[in-house]
Design a protein around this motif. Sequence first.
Motif, PDB file in Angstrom:
ATOM      1  N   VAL A   1      45.541 -23.793 -19.508  1.00 40.01           N
ATOM      2  CA  VAL A   1      44.473 -23.683 -18.482  1.00 40.01           C
ATOM      3  C   VAL A   1      44.686 -24.671 -17.218  1.00 40.01           C
ATOM      4  CG1 VAL A   1      42.666 -23.396 -20.211  1.00 40.01           C
ATOM      5  CG2 VAL A   1      43.552 -25.507 -19.962  1.00 40.01           C
ATOM      6  N   ASP A   2      44.525 -24.335 -16.293  1.00 39.22           N
ATOM      7  CA  ASP A   2      44.681 -25.169 -14.923  1.00 39.22           C
ATOM      8  C   ASP A   2      44.017 -24.563 -13.941  1.00 39.22           C
ATOM      9  OD1 ASP A   2      46.295 -26.914 -13.114  1.00 39.22           O
ATOM     10  OD2 ASP A   2      48.258 -26.429 -14.492  1.00 39.22           O
ATOM     11  N   TYR A   3      44.081 -25.039 -12.796  1.00 43.03           N
ATOM     12  CA  TYR A   3      43.240 -24.752 -11.578  1.00 43.03           C
ATOM     13  C   TYR A   3      43.925 -23.364 -10.938  1.00 43.03           C
ATOM     14  CZ  TYR A   3      46.511 -25.840  -7.967  1.00 43.03           C
ATOM     15  OH  TYR A   3      47.672 -26.194  -6.961  1.00 43.03           O
ATOM     16  N   LEU A   4      45.144 -23.197 -11.233  1.00 48.29           N
ATOM     17  CA  LEU A   4      45.706 -22.111 -10.452  1.00 48.29           C
ATOM     18  C   LEU A   4      46.262 -20.991 -11.065  1.00 48.29           C
ATOM     19  CD1 LEU A   4      46.557 -21.515  -7.381  1.00 48.29           C
ATOM     20  CD2 LEU A   4      48.727 -22.833  -7.765  1.00 48.29           C
ATOM     21  N   CYS A   5      46.030 -19.831 -10.674  1.00 48.93           N
ATOM     22  CA  CYS A   5      46.283 -18.401 -11.605  1.00 48.93           C
ATOM     23  C   CYS A   5      47.847 -18.490 -11.899  1.00 48.93           C
ATOM     24  CB  CYS A   5      45.904 -17.252 -10.762  1.00 48.93           C
ATOM     25  SG  CYS A   5      46.835 -17.327  -9.156  1.00 48.93           S
ATOM     26  N   ASP A   6      48.611 -18.916 -10.881  1.00 49.78           N
ATOM     27  CA  ASP A   6      50.064 -18.664 -11.333  1.00 49.78           C
ATOM     28  C   ASP A   6      50.377 -19.819 -12.447  1.00 49.78           C
ATOM     29  OD1 ASP A   6      50.751 -17.184  -9.339  1.00 49.78           O
ATOM     30  OD2 ASP A   6      51.644 -18.827  -7.905  1.00 49.78           O
ATOM     31  N   HIS A   7      49.810 -20.801 -12.406  1.00 44.26           N
ATOM     32  CA  HIS A   7      50.175 -21.802 -13.642  1.00 44.26           C
ATOM     33  C   HIS A   7      49.939 -21.039 -14.820  1.00 44.26           C
ATOM     34  CE1 HIS A   7      50.218 -25.776 -10.851  1.00 44.26           C
ATOM     35  NE2 HIS A   7      50.918 -24.736 -10.251  1.00 44.26           N
ATOM     36  N   GLU A   8      48.626 -20.716 -14.945  1.00 46.90           N
ATOM     37  CA  GLU A   8      47.986 -20.076 -16.259  1.00 46.90           C
ATOM     38  C   GLU A   8      48.819 -18.883 -16.740  1.00 46.90           C
ATOM     39  OE1 GLU A   8      43.467 -21.490 -16.121  1.00 46.90           O
ATOM     40  OE2 GLU A   8      44.003 -19.528 -15.345  1.00 46.90           O
ATOM     41  N   ALA A   9      49.398 -17.850 -15.658  1.00 47.14           N
ATOM     42  CA  ALA A   9      50.251 -16.814 -16.153  1.00 47.14           C
ATOM     43  C   ALA A   9      51.485 -17.219 -16.417  1.00 47.14           C
ATOM     44  CB  ALA A   9      50.228 -15.756 -14.886  1.00 47.14           C
ATOM     45  N   ALA A  10      52.145 -18.344 -15.927  1.00 48.04           N
ATOM     46  CA  ALA A  10      53.260 -18.789 -16.091  1.00 48.04           C
ATOM     47  C   ALA A  10      53.440 -19.302 -17.673  1.00 48.04           C
ATOM     48  CB  ALA A  10      53.766 -19.874 -15.405  1.00 48.04           C
ATOM     49  N   SER A  11      52.220 -20.015 -17.850  1.00 48.45           N
ATOM     50  CA  SER A  11      51.958 -20.690 -19.339  1.00 48.45           C
ATOM     51  C   SER A  11      52.107 -19.242 -20.539  1.00 48.45           C
ATOM     52  CB  SER A  11      50.989 -21.180 -19.408  1.00 48.45           C
ATOM     53  OG  SER A  11      50.917 -21.912 -20.799  1.00 48.45           O
ATOM     54  N   ALA A  12      51.500 -18.262 -20.246  1.00 46.48           N
ATOM     55  CA  ALA A  12      51.368 -17.222 -21.027  1.00 46.48           C
ATOM     56  C   ALA A  12      52.470 -16.503 -21.016  1.00 46.48           C
ATOM     57  CB  ALA A  12      50.120 -16.136 -20.652  1.00 46.48           C
ATOM     58  N   LEU A  13      53.327 -16.351 -20.071  1.00 45.06           N
ATOM     59  CA  LEU A  13      54.589 -15.544 -20.234  1.00 45.06           C
ATOM     60  C   LEU A  13      55.632 -16.576 -20.886  1.00 45.06           C
ATOM     61  CD1 LEU A  13      54.741 -14.442 -16.182  1.00 45.06           C
ATOM     62  CD2 LEU A  13      55.249 -12.894 -18.461  1.00 45.06           C
ATOM     63  N   VAL A  14      55.632 -17.743 -20.656  1.00 49.26           N
ATOM     64  CA  VAL A  14      56.554 -18.453 -21.378  1.00 49.26           C
ATOM     65  C   VAL A  14      56.441 -18.192 -22.718  1.00 49.26           C
ATOM     66  CG1 VAL A  14      57.524 -20.661 -21.637  1.00 49.26           C
ATOM     67  CG2 VAL A  14      56.983 -19.951 -19.366  1.00 49.26           C
ATOM     68  N   ARG A  15      55.182 -18.813 -23.303  1.00 47.29           N
ATOM     69  CA  ARG A  15      54.902 -18.669 -24.644  1.00 47.29           C
ATOM     70  C   ARG A  15      55.285 -17.419 -25.317  1.00 47.29           C
ATOM     71  NH1 ARG A  15      48.911 -17.391 -25.007  1.00 47.29           N
ATOM     72  NH2 ARG A  15      49.849 -15.238 -24.532  1.00 47.29           N
ATOM     73  N   ASP A  16      54.867 -16.108 -24.641  1.00 44.22           N
ATOM     74  CA  ASP A  16      55.120 -15.003 -25.443  1.00 44.22           C
ATOM     75  C   ASP A  16      56.727 -14.757 -25.073  1.00 44.22           C
ATOM     76  OD1 ASP A  16      52.575 -14.810 -25.697  1.00 44.22           O
ATOM     77  OD2 ASP A  16      52.116 -13.711 -23.898  1.00 44.22           O
ATOM     78  N   ALA A  17      57.508 -15.175 -23.990  1.00 43.34           N
ATOM     79  CA  ALA A  17      58.964 -15.100 -23.897  1.00 43.34           C
ATOM     80  C   ALA A  17      59.688 -15.771 -25.149  1.00 43.34           C
ATOM     81  CB  ALA A  17      59.519 -15.446 -22.758  1.00 43.34           C
ATOM     82  N   CYS A  18      59.222 -16.910 -25.399  1.00 38.66           N
ATOM     83  CA  CYS A  18      59.814 -17.792 -26.479  1.00 38.66           C
ATOM     84  C   CYS A  18      59.761 -16.942 -27.807  1.00 38.66           C
ATOM     85  CB  CYS A  18      58.912 -19.041 -26.645  1.00 38.66           C
ATOM     86  SG  CYS A  18      59.375 -20.352 -25.485  1.00 38.66           S
ATOM     87  N   PHE A  19      58.619 -16.216 -28.075  1.00 43.21           N
ATOM     88  CA  PHE A  19      58.506 -15.460 -29.151  1.00 43.21           C
ATOM     89  C   PHE A  19      59.596 -14.320 -29.410  1.00 43.21           C
ATOM     90  CE2 PHE A  19      56.910 -11.818 -31.706  1.00 43.21           C
ATOM     91  CZ  PHE A  19      56.308 -12.581 -32.865  1.00 43.21           C
ATOM     92  N   ALA A  20      59.674 -13.599 -28.087  1.00 45.31           N
ATOM     93  CA  ALA A  20      60.582 -12.569 -27.961  1.00 45.31           C
ATOM     94  C   ALA A  20      62.055 -12.786 -27.919  1.00 45.31           C
ATOM     95  CB  ALA A  20      60.176 -11.698 -26.704  1.00 45.31           C
ATOM     96  N   ALA A  21      62.511 -13.821 -27.273  1.00 39.56           N
ATOM     97  CA  ALA A  21      63.774 -14.471 -26.954  1.00 39.56           C
ATOM     98  C   ALA A  21      64.557 -14.014 -28.084  1.00 39.56           C
ATOM     99  CB  ALA A  21      63.821 -15.645 -26.333  1.00 39.56           C
ATOM    100  N   PRO A  22      64.250 -14.571 -29.317  1.00 41.90           N
ATOM    101  CA  PRO A  22      65.175 -14.106 -30.461  1.00 41.90           C
ATOM    102  C   PRO A  22      65.233 -12.478 -30.935  1.00 41.90           C
ATOM    103  CG  PRO A  22      63.786 -16.012 -31.073  1.00 41.90           C
ATOM    104  CD  PRO A  22      63.186 -15.146 -29.769  1.00 41.90           C
ATOM    105  N   ALA A  23      64.526 -11.969 -30.872  1.00 42.24           N
ATOM    106  CA  ALA A  23      64.444 -10.642 -31.114  1.00 42.24           C
ATOM    107  C   ALA A  23      65.365  -9.624 -30.928  1.00 42.24           C
ATOM    108  CB  ALA A  23      62.973  -9.850 -31.108  1.00 42.24           C
ATOM    109  N   PRO A  24      66.453  -9.321 -31.769  1.00 38.71           N
ATOM    110  CA  PRO A  24      67.692  -8.634 -31.101  1.00 38.71           C
ATOM    111  C   PRO A  24      67.354  -7.293 -30.423  1.00 38.71           C
ATOM    112  CG  PRO A  24      67.731  -8.983 -33.394  1.00 38.71           C
ATOM    113  CD  PRO A  24      66.541  -9.497 -33.206  1.00 38.71           C
TER     114      PRO A  24
END
Length: 255
Positions: free
Chosen positions: A111-134
């Motif tokens: 949660v933040d004032y700017l759309c880019d900050h919120e979208a970046a947060s969700a992308l990083v969260r989900d990329a952390c989940f995906a990054a170990p998947a072969p």
Amino acid sequence: MPTTRILAIHAHPDDVEILAGGTMALLADLGHVLTIATFTAGDCGSHDLGPEQIAAVRKGEAARSAARIGATYVCLGLHDLAIFNDDASRRLVVEALRKARPQVVVTSSPVDYLCDHEAASALVRDACFAAPAPNYNTGAADASPPLAAIPYLYWMDPVAGEDRDGLPVAPDFIVNVQDTFVRKRDMLAEHASQREWLRQHHGTDDYLDAMERWTRARGERAGFSHGEGFRQYRGHPYPQTPVLQQLLGNLAVRG
Ligand SMILES: [Zn+2]
């Protein structure tokens, strides 16, 4: 403590410096390996220069700022106000994670004032989940291998410590950055184009002073002269051990 690979990744050049620069300098002093990444090169951040020109200027500023603490700077190449949590962007972030190979990731607040900050947060969260998947292929020509595990994930404070309604977002812990504040200020000062942009666009000329007021306010909450706040993401199945707090020892206290 063994050497840890740490990735600080936020939407735009200067966000990491403002919200976590002092902590990154502390971690550098402790001998950890740091990467600072931004989703965009800040291509909307100018009155006078076109998007490609200002992007080139700002990538240089961000690289010089990172170099002040021995960090590597990476830009993912998206555009300002155009960060979206979509398939192509998730693959891009996963590839960045697989190249930096962090054990600890620190990113923007959900949660933040700017759309880019919120979208970046969700992308990083989900990329952390995906990054170990072969079987998750990024499609990159020079694709790196999957991570060994989901990294420890942390959020920086939202800008001004508030959500969109102005309600406070409390940190889990606050890091004492008194000893690295001068370097934090020097890092931010490398972003000279932004001081000029804010002077013209927002009508204020206190780029560095606003950061200092914020850092002092966050520190005050924990009895420090200067501080930075963080939250650990503990959703299933992300790792739960308070690794970043342990790396920082008694410099990190409950918020
Ligand atoms: Zn930003």
